[in-house]
Motif scaffolding. Structure first.
Motif, PDB file in Angstrom:
ATOM      1  N   GLU A   1       0.843  -1.189   0.000  1.00 53.51           N
ATOM      2  CA  GLU A   1       0.000   0.000   0.000  1.00 53.51           C
ATOM      3  C   GLU A   1       0.885   1.249   0.000  1.00 53.51           C
ATOM      4  N   PRO A   2       0.324   2.418  -0.345  1.00 54.19           N
ATOM      5  CA  PRO A   2       1.128   3.655  -0.358  1.00 54.19           C
ATOM      6  C   PRO A   2       1.835   3.931   0.966  1.00 54.19           C
ATOM      7  N   GLU A   3       1.163   3.628   2.088  1.00 51.02           N
ATOM      8  CA  GLU A   3       1.803   3.885   3.378  1.00 51.02           C
ATOM      9  C   GLU A   3       3.021   3.000   3.600  1.00 51.02           C
ATOM     10  N   ASP A   4       3.054   1.814   2.966  1.00 50.73           N
ATOM     11  CA  ASP A   4       4.234   0.955   3.067  1.00 50.73           C
ATOM     12  C   ASP A   4       5.456   1.658   2.474  1.00 50.73           C
ATOM     13  N   PHE A   5       5.253   2.291   1.327  1.00 54.02           N
ATOM     14  CA  PHE A   5       6.359   2.990   0.678  1.00 54.02           C
ATOM     15  C   PHE A   5       6.835   4.159   1.531  1.00 54.02           C
ATOM     16  N   GLU A   6       5.901   4.906   2.100  1.00 54.63           N
ATOM     17  CA  GLU A   6       6.266   6.068   2.920  1.00 54.63           C
ATOM     18  C   GLU A   6       7.038   5.638   4.162  1.00 54.63           C
ATOM     19  N   GLN A   7       6.529   4.616   4.843  1.00 55.85           N
ATOM     20  CA  GLN A   7       7.196   4.154   6.060  1.00 55.85           C
ATOM     21  C   GLN A   7       8.577   3.571   5.739  1.00 55.85           C
ATOM     22  N   PHE A   8       8.663   2.793   4.663  1.00 58.11           N
ATOM     23  CA  PHE A   8       9.948   2.205   4.288  1.00 58.11           C
ATOM     24  C   PHE A   8      10.959   3.304   3.982  1.00 58.11           C
ATOM     25  N   HIS A   9      10.542   4.316   3.234  1.00 58.97           N
ATOM     26  CA  HIS A   9      11.463   5.380   2.863  1.00 58.97           C
ATOM     27  C   HIS A   9      11.984   6.113   4.098  1.00 58.97           C
ATOM     28  N   GLN A  10      11.124   6.318   5.068  1.00 55.72           N
ATOM     29  CA  GLN A  10      11.563   6.979   6.302  1.00 55.72           C
ATOM     30  C   GLN A  10      12.641   6.157   7.003  1.00 55.72           C
ATOM     31  N   ARG A  11      12.431   4.854   7.077  1.00 56.44           N
ATOM     32  CA  ARG A  11      13.419   3.994   7.743  1.00 56.44           C
ATOM     33  C   ARG A  11      14.697   3.884   6.906  1.00 56.44           C
TER      34      ARG A  11
ATOM     35  N   LEU B   1      32.481   4.441   0.522  1.00 52.17           N
ATOM     36  CA  LEU B   1      31.457   3.694  -0.190  1.00 52.17           C
ATOM     37  C   LEU B   1      30.042   4.090   0.235  1.00 52.17           C
ATOM     38  N   THR B   2      29.929   4.768   1.359  1.00 47.35           N
ATOM     39  CA  THR B   2      28.610   5.227   1.795  1.00 47.35           C
ATOM     40  C   THR B   2      27.994   6.186   0.784  1.00 47.35           C
ATOM     41  N   GLU B   3      28.816   6.806  -0.069  1.00 47.74           N
ATOM     42  CA  GLU B   3      28.277   7.676  -1.117  1.00 47.74           C
ATOM     43  C   GLU B   3      27.287   6.927  -2.006  1.00 47.74           C
ATOM     44  N   LEU B   4      27.553   5.650  -2.240  1.00 51.66           N
ATOM     45  CA  LEU B   4      26.680   4.875  -3.120  1.00 51.66           C
ATOM     46  C   LEU B   4      25.334   4.596  -2.468  1.00 51.66           C
ATOM     47  N   PHE B   5      25.316   4.412  -1.151  1.00 51.20           N
ATOM     48  CA  PHE B   5      24.042   4.218  -0.452  1.00 51.20           C
ATOM     49  C   PHE B   5      23.269   5.541  -0.390  1.00 51.20           C
ATOM     50  N   GLU B   6      23.991   6.654  -0.305  1.00 51.47           N
ATOM     51  CA  GLU B   6      23.332   7.958  -0.368  1.00 51.47           C
ATOM     52  C   GLU B   6      22.717   8.174  -1.749  1.00 51.47           C
ATOM     53  N   GLU B   7      23.424   7.732  -2.791  1.00 50.46           N
ATOM     54  CA  GLU B   7      22.884   7.804  -4.151  1.00 50.46           C
ATOM     55  C   GLU B   7      21.640   6.926  -4.279  1.00 50.46           C
ATOM     56  N   ASN B   8      21.683   5.743  -3.664  1.00 53.64           N
ATOM     57  CA  ASN B   8      20.509   4.868  -3.676  1.00 53.64           C
ATOM     58  C   ASN B   8      19.285   5.583  -3.121  1.00 53.64           C
ATOM     59  N   LEU B   9      19.482   6.234  -1.984  1.00 53.81           N
ATOM     60  CA  LEU B   9      18.378   6.928  -1.318  1.00 53.81           C
ATOM     61  C   LEU B   9      17.859   8.091  -2.154  1.00 53.81           C
ATOM     62  N   ALA B  10      18.777   8.868  -2.709  1.00 52.85           N
ATOM     63  CA  ALA B  10      18.388  10.100  -3.380  1.00 52.85           C
ATOM     64  C   ALA B  10      17.787   9.870  -4.759  1.00 52.85           C
TER      65      ALA B  10
ATOM     66  N   PRO C   1       8.879  -2.228  -0.654  1.00 52.03           N
ATOM     67  CA  PRO C   1       8.796  -1.556   0.644  1.00 52.03           C
ATOM     68  C   PRO C   1       8.380  -2.487   1.789  1.00 52.03           C
ATOM     69  N   LEU C   2       9.194  -3.495   2.040  1.00 52.49           N
ATOM     70  CA  LEU C   2       8.888  -4.444   3.113  1.00 52.49           C
ATOM     71  C   LEU C   2       9.531  -3.944   4.404  1.00 52.49           C
ATOM     72  N   CYS C   3       8.719  -3.446   5.318  1.00 51.48           N
ATOM     73  CA  CYS C   3       9.237  -2.880   6.558  1.00 51.48           C
ATOM     74  C   CYS C   3       9.593  -3.990   7.551  1.00 51.48           C
ATOM     75  N   SER C   4      10.655  -3.746   8.303  1.00 52.78           N
ATOM     76  CA  SER C   4      11.187  -4.734   9.235  1.00 52.78           C
ATOM     77  C   SER C   4      11.137  -4.199  10.655  1.00 52.78           C
ATOM     78  N   ASP C   5      11.010  -5.118  11.611  1.00 58.01           N
ATOM     79  CA  ASP C   5      11.037  -4.753  13.023  1.00 58.01           C
ATOM     80  C   ASP C   5      12.441  -4.808  13.612  1.00 58.01           C
ATOM     81  N   LEU C   6      13.438  -5.173  12.809  1.00 59.03           N
ATOM     82  CA  LEU C   6      14.804  -5.225  13.305  1.00 59.03           C
ATOM     83  C   LEU C   6      15.292  -3.828  13.686  1.00 59.03           C
TER      84      LEU C   6
ATOM     85  N   HIS D   1      16.836  -2.374  -0.019  1.00 55.93           N
ATOM     86  CA  HIS D   1      16.791  -1.407  -1.123  1.00 55.93           C
ATOM     87  C   HIS D   1      18.013  -1.553  -2.022  1.00 55.93           C
ATOM     88  N   ASN D   2      19.175  -1.719  -1.431  1.00 52.48           N
ATOM     89  CA  ASN D   2      20.393  -1.905  -2.210  1.00 52.48           C
ATOM     90  C   ASN D   2      20.325  -3.171  -3.071  1.00 52.48           C
ATOM     91  N   GLY D   3      19.604  -4.188  -2.584  1.00 53.88           N
ATOM     92  CA  GLY D   3      19.442  -5.421  -3.331  1.00 53.88           C
ATOM     93  C   GLY D   3      18.577  -5.281  -4.566  1.00 53.88           C
TER      94      GLY D   3
END
Length: 475
Positions: free
Chosen positions: A11-21, A271-280, A287-292, A303-305
């Motif tokens: 659902e749309p809220e899944d994407f929003e919550q996943f992006h926040q995390r 290498l963290t630059e690449l994860f920042e690029e992933n996010l941006a 958007p599968l949210c985890s409780d971990l 997301h990187n996967g």
């Protein structure tokens, strides 16, 4: 993407919550990196080998579930299609008899796989693209029975507005077709190399891997045919880039940077630059949210996967729980033989170590490195590339007279046994001197026996079983 997920609809809220995390974990990773909390372990290497299951007629055999049950190995798993499987090897310290141990691991894995396949009346074969594969076999009935693959198919098509996926590959011939699902991705299988070094060395190693990707894809080419068409020396490259064409953004030259591609530039500080690029720049598609807890980076890793750079950064954990960054080199196809794959790995580790120690990339613009990669993927050992000396070279001469010797010195610097180094470099030298990569062997076979794809695949399989380098194969 290597683990099963709990649901395939969102659902749309899944994407929003996943992006926040995801955003929070990306900031946390940067903080951990700056504070010195990432692992200093290494050098360590590991491998993933993808393979095909085929029947007596050398056609894809959609039996990976039964195969994996018979194999019963925690290091094996299904791939996207029911006729593909993946084998993993445990990580090994890159020193001493590393290359011998890698060969022993792969040989033991392959023997077990052959036994499990034989029990089902099928064969297992390592080749970049199966020459007998038809487009009709790439349908959702042959999708592996896992929620993660159903979700990937649904979300990729949703991101494309349900538009079909188009292939347009121009090589020795031209292939143009449309497909209505992500199963085109299943046409490509690879031999992936993982390389973990202390975090202080990761920038140099990553950039060196970019530099060496062109020579490696030419050296290891094994995928000239798709749906009966003779295309690139390594057709996996345009195939996979076009098969998962979702979103992306424009780089400094105005060209698209896609979810599958060579990337947007050198890494500058971490290498963290690449994860920042992933996010941006790469929208979330699973958007599968985890409780971990955030320290497990579950959202960042998932997301990187879903972003498949040919040289991809991975975040993992050492045995003591310390987070580490490592490189996943995705350039090489599966096959042709275990000795060939071990030799390719030797070149990768050695050439990357040698280039990283001198930081050679700084004298070759990233645009030239990227162009080298695609020229080498298309033309193989016949390609000409720009190099760090400011000159253009034929790849065969560059490999024989400079890069293979440098790879040997790089392996010695890592502390790998000299006898093993010499054996692997000998395989590479004979391959380059003869011009007989896996791709060229296939092309030469069909030049003598036009259209005999099944016969070629059968002869290929017989010689792969003999565990001899492809430069020694007969027609």
């Amino acid at each position: 993407m290597g683990q099963e997920i709990e649901k395939s609809s969102f659902e749309p809220e899944d994407f929003e919550q996943f992006h926040q995390r995801l955003e929070a974990e990306t900031r946390l990773l940067e903080s951990v990196c700056q504070s010195g909390g990432l692992s200093g372990a290494g050098p360590v290497g590991g491998f993933e080998l993808e393979a095909w299951l085929v029947d007596e007629a050398m056609q894809p055999a959609a039996v990976n579930e039964a195969f994996l049950q018979g194999l019963s190995s925690p290091l094996a798993s299904p791939e996207l299609a029911r006729f593909n499987v993946e084998f993993n090897t445990p990580p090994l310290r890159v020193q001493g008899d590393f290359l011998s141990r890698v060969r022993q691991q792969l040989e033991a894995t392959w023997r077990d796989a052959q036994t499990a396949a034989s029990a089902l009346g099928v064969e297992v074969i390592a080749i970049g693209i199966l020459p007998t594969l038809s487009e009709a076999a790439l349908n959702l009935r042959n999708l592996s029975d896992m929620k993660r693959y159903r979700a990937l198919n649904e979300q990729v098509l949703a991101a494309r507005g349900q538009r079909p996926i188009r292939l347009d590959i121009v090589g020795a011939q031209r292939l143009h077709c449309e497909h209505v699902d992500v199963m085109l991705e299943a046409a490509a299988t690879s031999f992936q190399i993982h390389f973990q070094v202390p975090v202080s060395e990761m920038v140099q190693v990553y950039n060196a891997a970019l530099l060496m990707s062109g020579p490696l894809v030419a050296l290891g080419g094994n995928s000239p045919y798709l749906f009966g068409c003779d295309l690139w020396a390594e057709t996996r490259i345009p195939l996979f880039e076009q098969a998962v064409a979702v979103g992306g953004y424009e780089d400094a030259r105005g060209g698209p940077v896609k979810r599958v591609g060579f990337g947007s530039g050198y890494v500058k500080r971490a290498l963290t630059e690449l994860f920042e690029e992933n996010l941006a720049h790469h929208p979330v598609i699973l958007p599968l949210c985890s409780d971990l807890p955030p320290q497990r980076f579950a959202h960042l890793r998932l997301h990187n996967g879903t972003i498949w750079r040919w040289n991809r950064p991975l975040l993992g954990f050492d045995t003591d729980g310390t987070p580490h960054l490592r490189l996943e080199h995705r350039v090489l196809p599966a096959g042709p033989s275990i000795p060939d794959m071990v030799a390719n790995a030797a070149f990768f580790f050695g050439a990357v170590a040698a280039a990283a120690s001198t930081n050679e990339k700084t004298s070759l613009p990233f645009a030239a490195v990227r162009d080298n990669f695609y020229q080498a993927a298309q033309h193989g050992l016949k390609a000409h590339v720009s190099w760090v000396d400011g000159e253009r070279h034929g790849l065969r001469g560059l490999l024989l007279h400079r890069l293979i010797p440098e790879a040997g010195r790089g392996m010695e610097r890592l502390g790998v046994d000299r006898a093993d180094i010499a054996a692997c470099l000998g395989i590479l030298e004979r391959r380059v001197e003869s011009g007989r990569t896996g791709s060229e062997w296939q092309r030469r076979f069909l030049a003598k026996r036009p259209g005999c794809f099944a016969d070629m695949t059968r002869v290929y399989l017989e010689q792969q079983r003999e565990a001899r380098p492809v430069s020694e194969w007969v027609m």
